[in-house]
Write a protein that holds these residues in place. Sequence first.
Motif, PDB file in Angstrom:
ATOM      1  N   GLY A 199      37.354  44.296  38.839  1.00  0.00           N
ATOM      2  CA  GLY A 199      36.424  44.850  39.809  1.00  0.00           C
ATOM      3  C   GLY A 199      36.971  44.927  41.220  1.00  0.00           C
ATOM      4  O   GLY A 199      36.230  45.092  42.180  1.00  0.00           O
ATOM      5  N   GLU A 200      38.294  44.793  41.370  1.00  0.00           N
ATOM      6  CA  GLU A 200      38.951  44.874  42.668  1.00  0.00           C
ATOM      7  C   GLU A 200      40.131  45.828  42.557  1.00  0.00           C
ATOM      8  O   GLU A 200      40.767  45.907  41.516  1.00  0.00           O
ATOM      9  CB  GLU A 200      39.456  43.501  43.103  1.00  0.00           C
ATOM     10  CG  GLU A 200      38.362  42.483  43.328  1.00  0.00           C
ATOM     11  CD  GLU A 200      38.902  41.142  43.797  1.00  0.00           C
ATOM     12  OE1 GLU A 200      39.951  41.122  44.468  1.00  0.00           O
ATOM     13  OE2 GLU A 200      38.269  40.129  43.499  1.00  0.00           O
ATOM     14  N   GLU A 201      40.419  46.517  43.662  1.00  0.00           N
ATOM     15  CA  GLU A 201      41.528  47.463  43.635  1.00  0.00           C
ATOM     16  C   GLU A 201      42.876  46.769  43.468  1.00  0.00           C
ATOM     17  O   GLU A 201      43.764  47.272  42.796  1.00  0.00           O
ATOM     18  CB  GLU A 201      41.531  48.312  44.903  1.00  0.00           C
ATOM     19  CG  GLU A 201      42.491  49.467  44.797  1.00  0.00           C
ATOM     20  CD  GLU A 201      42.126  50.603  45.704  1.00  0.00           C
ATOM     21  OE1 GLU A 201      43.051  51.221  46.227  1.00  0.00           O
ATOM     22  OE2 GLU A 201      40.926  50.876  45.889  1.00  0.00           O
ATOM     23  N   GLU A 202      43.040  45.607  44.088  1.00  0.00           N
ATOM     24  CA  GLU A 202      44.279  44.832  43.946  1.00  0.00           C
ATOM     25  C   GLU A 202      43.912  43.388  43.673  1.00  0.00           C
ATOM     26  O   GLU A 202      43.228  42.757  44.473  1.00  0.00           O
ATOM     27  CB  GLU A 202      45.131  44.941  45.204  1.00  0.00           C
ATOM     28  CG  GLU A 202      46.488  44.308  45.067  1.00  0.00           C
ATOM     29  CD  GLU A 202      47.305  44.877  43.914  1.00  0.00           C
ATOM     30  OE1 GLU A 202      47.825  44.064  43.126  1.00  0.00           O
ATOM     31  OE2 GLU A 202      47.407  46.103  43.778  1.00  0.00           O
ATOM     32  N   TYR A 203      44.365  42.871  42.539  1.00  0.00           N
ATOM     33  CA  TYR A 203      44.033  41.512  42.121  1.00  0.00           C
ATOM     34  C   TYR A 203      45.245  40.907  41.438  1.00  0.00           C
ATOM     35  O   TYR A 203      45.807  41.505  40.525  1.00  0.00           O
ATOM     36  CB  TYR A 203      42.843  41.551  41.152  1.00  0.00           C
ATOM     37  CG  TYR A 203      42.365  40.182  40.716  1.00  0.00           C
ATOM     38  CD1 TYR A 203      41.465  39.469  41.493  1.00  0.00           C
ATOM     39  CD2 TYR A 203      42.819  39.624  39.524  1.00  0.00           C
ATOM     40  CE1 TYR A 203      41.022  38.211  41.097  1.00  0.00           C
ATOM     41  CE2 TYR A 203      42.385  38.368  39.116  1.00  0.00           C
ATOM     42  CZ  TYR A 203      41.490  37.667  39.903  1.00  0.00           C
ATOM     43  OH  TYR A 203      41.056  36.437  39.507  1.00  0.00           O
ATOM     44  N   TRP A 204      45.676  39.743  41.895  1.00  0.00           N
ATOM     45  CA  TRP A 204      46.772  39.027  41.255  1.00  0.00           C
ATOM     46  C   TRP A 204      46.156  38.050  40.259  1.00  0.00           C
ATOM     47  O   TRP A 204      45.578  37.043  40.649  1.00  0.00           O
ATOM     48  CB  TRP A 204      47.608  38.300  42.297  1.00  0.00           C
ATOM     49  CG  TRP A 204      48.472  39.216  43.108  1.00  0.00           C
ATOM     50  CD1 TRP A 204      48.068  40.271  43.869  1.00  0.00           C
ATOM     51  CD2 TRP A 204      49.891  39.159  43.214  1.00  0.00           C
ATOM     52  NE1 TRP A 204      49.144  40.874  44.449  1.00  0.00           N
ATOM     53  CE2 TRP A 204      50.276  40.212  44.068  1.00  0.00           C
ATOM     54  CE3 TRP A 204      50.868  38.322  42.677  1.00  0.00           C
ATOM     55  CZ2 TRP A 204      51.607  40.452  44.392  1.00  0.00           C
ATOM     56  CZ3 TRP A 204      52.189  38.561  43.008  1.00  0.00           C
ATOM     57  CH2 TRP A 204      52.554  39.621  43.844  1.00  0.00           C
TER      58      TRP A 204
END
Length: 124
Positions: A6-11
């Motif tokens: 649900g996030e554009e960039e997630y590690w």
Amino acid sequence: DLENYGEEEYWATPEEFLENGGDCEDFALAKYLALRYFGWPEEDMWLLLVEKKQEDSHHAVLAARRNGNIFILDNLSRPAHLLLTEGQFMRSFSPVYAVNSLGIWQCSSPDADQGRPKDSEQVQ
């Protein structure tokens, strides 16, 4: 990342990555942690955050040094060339940052002689 988290960039953590999949930095981090688990020296591995030369986009890979040579473990290289030599890699990518447990470097390319990225400035 958007679909999985649900996030554009997630590690993702390794557990999240194994359960949900992930993108390039998740693959690179999982490889880094797996090699560390099996005893690969931390000073001989870096997560490289790179720019793709022809696409104006970013990517992450794992760089690992063995016997003075640097190899790139890349989840996107095809066909089945998941292990690239430094020369093969440098034709398509420009390193921007190198990260490992010893620090973060702003760089232009890996350097097998000094144990840290070449032409770099440690930023942490």
